[in-house]
Design a protein around this motif. Sequence first.
Motif, PDB file in Angstrom:
ATOM      1  N   TRP A 346       0.832  -1.201   0.000  1.00 26.28           N
ATOM      2  CA  TRP A 346       0.000   0.000   0.000  1.00 26.28           C
ATOM      3  C   TRP A 346       0.866   1.249   0.000  1.00 26.28           C
ATOM      4  N   LYS A 347       0.254   2.343  -0.414  1.00 23.65           N
ATOM      5  CA  LYS A 347       0.901   3.653  -0.412  1.00 23.65           C
ATOM      6  C   LYS A 347      -0.178   4.704  -0.191  1.00 23.65           C
ATOM      7  N   GLU A 348       0.055   5.603   0.764  1.00 19.54           N
ATOM      8  CA  GLU A 348      -0.928   6.621   1.093  1.00 19.54           C
ATOM      9  C   GLU A 348      -0.238   7.966   1.312  1.00 19.54           C
ATOM     10  N   ARG A 349      -0.896   9.051   0.907  1.00 20.00           N
ATOM     11  CA  ARG A 349      -0.324  10.381   1.084  1.00 20.00           C
ATOM     12  C   ARG A 349      -0.646  10.932   2.475  1.00 20.00           C
ATOM     13  N   LEU A 350       0.411  11.420   3.147  1.00 21.11           N
ATOM     14  CA  LEU A 350       0.242  12.103   4.424  1.00 21.11           C
ATOM     15  C   LEU A 350       0.130  13.610   4.213  1.00 21.11           C
ATOM     16  N   GLY A 351       1.116  14.182   3.528  1.00 20.94           N
ATOM     17  CA  GLY A 351       1.104  15.613   3.267  1.00 20.94           C
ATOM     18  C   GLY A 351       2.320  16.314   3.834  1.00 20.94           C
ATOM     19  N   GLY A 352       2.897  17.206   3.039  1.00 23.59           N
ATOM     20  CA  GLY A 352       4.064  17.952   3.480  1.00 23.59           C
ATOM     21  C   GLY A 352       5.356  17.239   3.149  1.00 23.59           C
ATOM     22  N   ASP A 353       6.466  17.910   3.442  1.00 20.85           N
ATOM     23  CA  ASP A 353       7.802  17.329   3.265  1.00 20.85           C
ATOM     24  C   ASP A 353       8.284  16.743   4.588  1.00 20.85           C
ATOM     25  N   PHE A 354       9.104  15.687   4.499  1.00 20.49           N
ATOM     26  CA  PHE A 354       9.570  14.991   5.694  1.00 20.49           C
ATOM     27  C   PHE A 354      11.091  14.890   5.695  1.00 20.49           C
ATOM     28  N   PHE A 355      11.704  15.313   6.804  1.00 18.87           N
ATOM     29  CA  PHE A 355      13.123  15.072   7.068  1.00 18.87           C
ATOM     30  C   PHE A 355      13.290  14.164   8.286  1.00 18.87           C
ATOM     31  N   ALA A 356      12.369  14.238   9.232  1.00 18.56           N
ATOM     32  CA  ALA A 356      12.435  13.405  10.436  1.00 18.56           C
ATOM     33  C   ALA A 356      12.150  11.953  10.095  1.00 18.56           C
ATOM     34  N   SER A 357      12.723  11.041  10.873  1.00 18.09           N
ATOM     35  CA  SER A 357      12.484   9.608  10.679  1.00 18.09           C
ATOM     36  C   SER A 357      11.293   9.153  11.513  1.00 18.09           C
ATOM     37  N   PRO A 358      10.470   8.265  10.973  1.00 17.81           N
ATOM     38  CA  PRO A 358       9.310   7.782  11.718  1.00 17.81           C
ATOM     39  C   PRO A 358       9.711   6.856  12.858  1.00 17.81           C
ATOM     40  N   VAL A 359       8.815   6.729  13.832  1.00 17.03           N
ATOM     41  CA  VAL A 359       8.996   5.821  14.970  1.00 17.03           C
ATOM     42  C   VAL A 359       7.775   4.913  15.042  1.00 17.03           C
ATOM     43  N   MET A 360       8.000   3.623  15.299  1.00 17.48           N
ATOM     44  CA  MET A 360       6.909   2.653  15.364  1.00 17.48           C
ATOM     45  C   MET A 360       6.780   2.100  16.783  1.00 17.48           C
TER      46      MET A 360
END
Length: 428
Positions: A346-360
């Motif tokens: 899957w692929k979904e749009r969040l919005g905006g530009d990202f430099f930070a890394s995600p956390v799970m």
Amino acid sequence: MESVCPNPMNMKIHSMACLGVASALVLSTCAVRSAINPAKDWPAWRGPTRDGIAASGQNPPVQWSETEGILWKAPIPGRGHGSPTVVGDRIYLATADRVKQTQSVLCLDRLTGKLVWQTEVHGSLADPGKHSNSSAASSTVACDGERLFINFLNGGAVHTTALALDGKVLWQRKICDFLTHQGFASSPYLHESLVLVSADNKGGGVIAALDRKTGRTVWTELRPKHHNYTSPAIVQADGRAQMVMAGCNLITSLDPSTGRKLWEMDGSTEECVGSVVTDSVRVFASGGYPKNHTVAVVADGSGKVAWQNTTRVYVPSMIAKDGHLFAVTDAGLAVCWKSDTGEELWKERLGGDFFASPVMVGDRIYASNVAGKTFVFIATPKAFQLLAANQLGDEAYASPVICDSRIYLRVAKKGEARQEFLYCAGSK
């Protein structure tokens, strides 16, 4: 023992004079110790397991705002893009003053956010890099429960500094001269008795292993003359510990204890930022210059590419969990691939530009965009489900930190004078 004492003209340590290694060892025995608790602490870049996956069993908040779900908010002097490091009852942050060109480590109280101490590591010549989004304090502090370690680009060279938990400098080591391009962001990685540091640059960089107690150089590995920004990462793959670096048009695996090259292959871009991750069989790397490239390579030294695509996951690091690879692209798309084949689920749009890394944490991913909005979504192989989008401040370059069911977010408010804050979100 050799002295690793820095020039006192370039450093202020609570107004104390420069310290040598002999003094440092005495200080280290006097400083308060804090055992690392992987279930409740966040001791280094990308967390207790260094892969962006928070400890299980937590229930951090899903929704918050300036007026809801915030336990405390602390002003942060200067500017920095490094994430907070949380150990025991303290939080540690790197920051830099653009006017004075100083670089410092801050210590905050974990319960209240109040400043406990501030140590000026470099008193001048801070180098923020040439990119408009870079800072002179983009590395994340690493903590082993007895000492703190931080990297700074200063005066044309990369330096690693060790501090006691009370803020006193124990030692400092110049890693190598550094030809500045975009900037510097590599964070120290702790392995056994070593602190591992990378400093790739077009002047010719190195990967270095330093003794944690003394700063003595244990081994070094010369690197190609290319700009590159990723931090060292140790993965357990192919039945052994491997220190893997992507970038410089290579993917390189070293024995983290000795620096011996295990394998190396073409297969990455020239410039990478995110840290590699693994599913124990394959290593996943991504880059964005001069081409967009996400790749899975078999970690046995065979040189086999399991799969690759042209998705641009240049700055944020990815997350590998339970046979799947999750990523947030620079352009704000959340995506899930099968880790063995690269099949997009899957692929979904969040919005905006990202430099930070995600956390799970569990099946939730927390990802902050540059505009200060943190998206919380369910991420399983079957589906994406957006739970919330929470706004704090106007800018967020630092990656979120989640430990002990609380979220720590370093953001900035712009206005006439840009001001950074560290927020703690959670339930009382």
